[in-house]
Design a protein around this motif. Sequence first.
Motif, short mmCIF file in Angstrom:
data_model
loop_
_atom_site.label_atom_id
_atom_site.label_comp_id
_atom_site.label_asym_id
_atom_site.label_seq_id
_atom_site.Cartn_x
_atom_site.Cartn_y
_atom_site.Cartn_z
N ARG A 166 0.83 -1.20 0.00
CA ARG A 166 0.00 0.00 0.00
C ARG A 166 0.86 1.25 0.00
O ARG A 166 0.56 2.23 -0.67
CB ARG A 166 -0.92 0.01 1.23
CG ARG A 166 -2.11 -0.93 1.10
CD ARG A 166 -2.93 -0.94 2.37
NE ARG A 166 -4.10 -1.81 2.23
CZ ARG A 166 -4.80 -2.26 3.25
NH1 ARG A 166 -4.48 -1.91 4.48
NH2 ARG A 166 -5.84 -3.03 3.04
N PHE A 167 1.93 1.22 0.80
CA PHE A 167 2.87 2.33 0.88
C PHE A 167 4.28 1.75 0.90
O PHE A 167 4.88 1.57 1.96
CB PHE A 167 2.62 3.19 2.13
CG PHE A 167 1.26 3.81 2.18
CD1 PHE A 167 0.98 4.97 1.47
CD2 PHE A 167 0.23 3.23 2.92
CE1 PHE A 167 -0.27 5.55 1.50
CE2 PHE A 167 -1.02 3.80 2.96
CZ PHE A 167 -1.28 4.96 2.24
N PRO A 168 4.83 1.43 -0.29
CA PRO A 168 6.12 0.74 -0.36
C PRO A 168 7.26 1.49 0.29
O PRO A 168 8.28 0.89 0.64
CB PRO A 168 6.34 0.58 -1.87
CG PRO A 168 4.99 0.69 -2.48
CD PRO A 168 4.23 1.64 -1.62
N GLU A 169 7.13 2.81 0.45
CA GLU A 169 8.22 3.61 0.99
C GLU A 169 8.20 3.71 2.51
O GLU A 169 9.07 4.33 3.11
CB GLU A 169 8.17 5.03 0.39
CG GLU A 169 7.05 5.92 0.94
CD GLU A 169 5.67 5.60 0.43
OE1 GLU A 169 4.71 6.26 0.87
OE2 GLU A 169 5.54 4.70 -0.43
N MET A 170 7.21 3.11 3.16
CA MET A 170 7.04 3.25 4.61
C MET A 170 7.42 1.97 5.35
O MET A 170 7.19 0.87 4.88
CB MET A 170 5.58 3.58 4.95
CG MET A 170 5.12 4.95 4.52
SD MET A 170 3.43 5.25 5.12
CE MET A 170 3.12 6.85 4.37
N GLY A 171 8.00 2.18 6.56
CA GLY A 171 8.23 1.09 7.48
C GLY A 171 7.01 0.86 8.36
O GLY A 171 6.00 1.56 8.26
N LEU A 172 7.11 -0.10 9.26
CA LEU A 172 5.96 -0.49 10.08
C LEU A 172 5.46 0.66 10.95
O LEU A 172 4.23 0.83 11.11
CB LEU A 172 6.33 -1.69 10.97
CG LEU A 172 5.23 -2.22 11.89
CD1 LEU A 172 4.01 -2.65 11.09
CD2 LEU A 172 5.76 -3.38 12.73
N ALA A 173 6.34 1.47 11.51
CA ALA A 173 5.92 2.56 12.37
C ALA A 173 5.00 3.53 11.63
O ALA A 173 3.93 3.91 12.12
CB ALA A 173 7.14 3.31 12.92
N ASP A 174 5.39 3.92 10.44
CA ASP A 174 4.58 4.83 9.65
C ASP A 174 3.30 4.17 9.15
O ASP A 174 2.24 4.80 9.09
CB ASP A 174 5.38 5.36 8.45
CG ASP A 174 6.48 6.31 8.90
OD1 ASP A 174 6.33 6.92 9.97
OD2 ASP A 174 7.48 6.43 8.17
#
Length: 371
Positions: free
Chosen positions: A58-66
């Motif tokens: 869904r958001f390939p640029e984000m880690g789990l926190a974001d």
Amino acid sequence: MDKLSKYQIVVMIIMFELGSTPLFQLGVKAKQDSWLAMTLAACAGLLLLWIYLRIQNRFPEMGLADLLRVHFGKLLGTFTGVLFGIYFTYEASRNARDFSELTVMTILQQTPQWVIIFTAALISLYGVYKGPAVFFRVVEMLFPVVIVSYGIIVFLLFVARLPNFHKLLPMLENGIGPVAHAAFPDILSFPFGQMIVFLMFWHRLAPGKNLGRTAAMGYMIVAILLILMNALSMAVLGPDISALSSLPLLEVVQLIQIANILERLDVFVTVLLYIGLYVKMTLFYMAAVMMMKNLFKGSHVAWSTIVVLIICGLSFLEPNNTVRLWIGLTVMVKLYTLFQIAVPILVLVVGAARGLGTKGAPPNAEPVGEK
């Protein structure tokens, strides 16, 4: 932010899932069908992997926190992220304790456990301090050594004619019930559900790479390896001895005697287990540091120091190895399903309901991202 290659992701998945898993004869409650329980859990783990990949894509640029803050909002997302940070830290502490227990039972019987735990923690601290890019490269270099070594062990077991596959019979003697009971949630949670930690790292995959195919490749390879190792160990020891053994893989390898020359390979296997424990401990530790740093800012060095001290403290919670194994393999594997199954499914449902990943994040979503 340094990017990771497709090969590094595959290698890390294999090395992480191998990790401390060979220390235990998982699914022993199903007796000779333990390998079937492992197979069933691995198949269910594929569904979990699909859920994790759907969330990441869904958001390939984000880690789990974001990802948590985008789906749950800043307040609830931060709270959930803290819980994940605690989970990662506790998992790292269990691997640190595994490290010390293995050492005391094999090569350094008189060494105080606190010395071993702090030594292991310092080695992991250095890996975390250097960051994911360096650590993934180190694991990439260790990978051929580990795979070739396990291949040699399997070869020598057959040369010594130790496996007796009649010990795996009869299959499904008591039906599918005991197999399913052994697989869920215990084996599904450990090791396959632990793949949740990769939501902290997948966003670092180099652009243009197919994350789904990459992760599935690594998962399938290590799942097959674990199933084969489980079946092989059961074929050597049998269900009765496996149920009583504290370190089944070591006992299997200790039986290798070829021409009265090649024997006593348990030290060799211990080194392999050390590598696996180091990889798993450090990745969980690194994930905890990255989570807390992302949520609350602060320097990388400060959070690395704080988390490693907590890891060392948590390592001494259980009074002995018997209690530790009971808590880890009976109690905690059920609690872990909250992080490995319940929360990811909730994230998937919330994201689908809000249309995240198709129309973008809602206006009130303010992911911070890694600096």
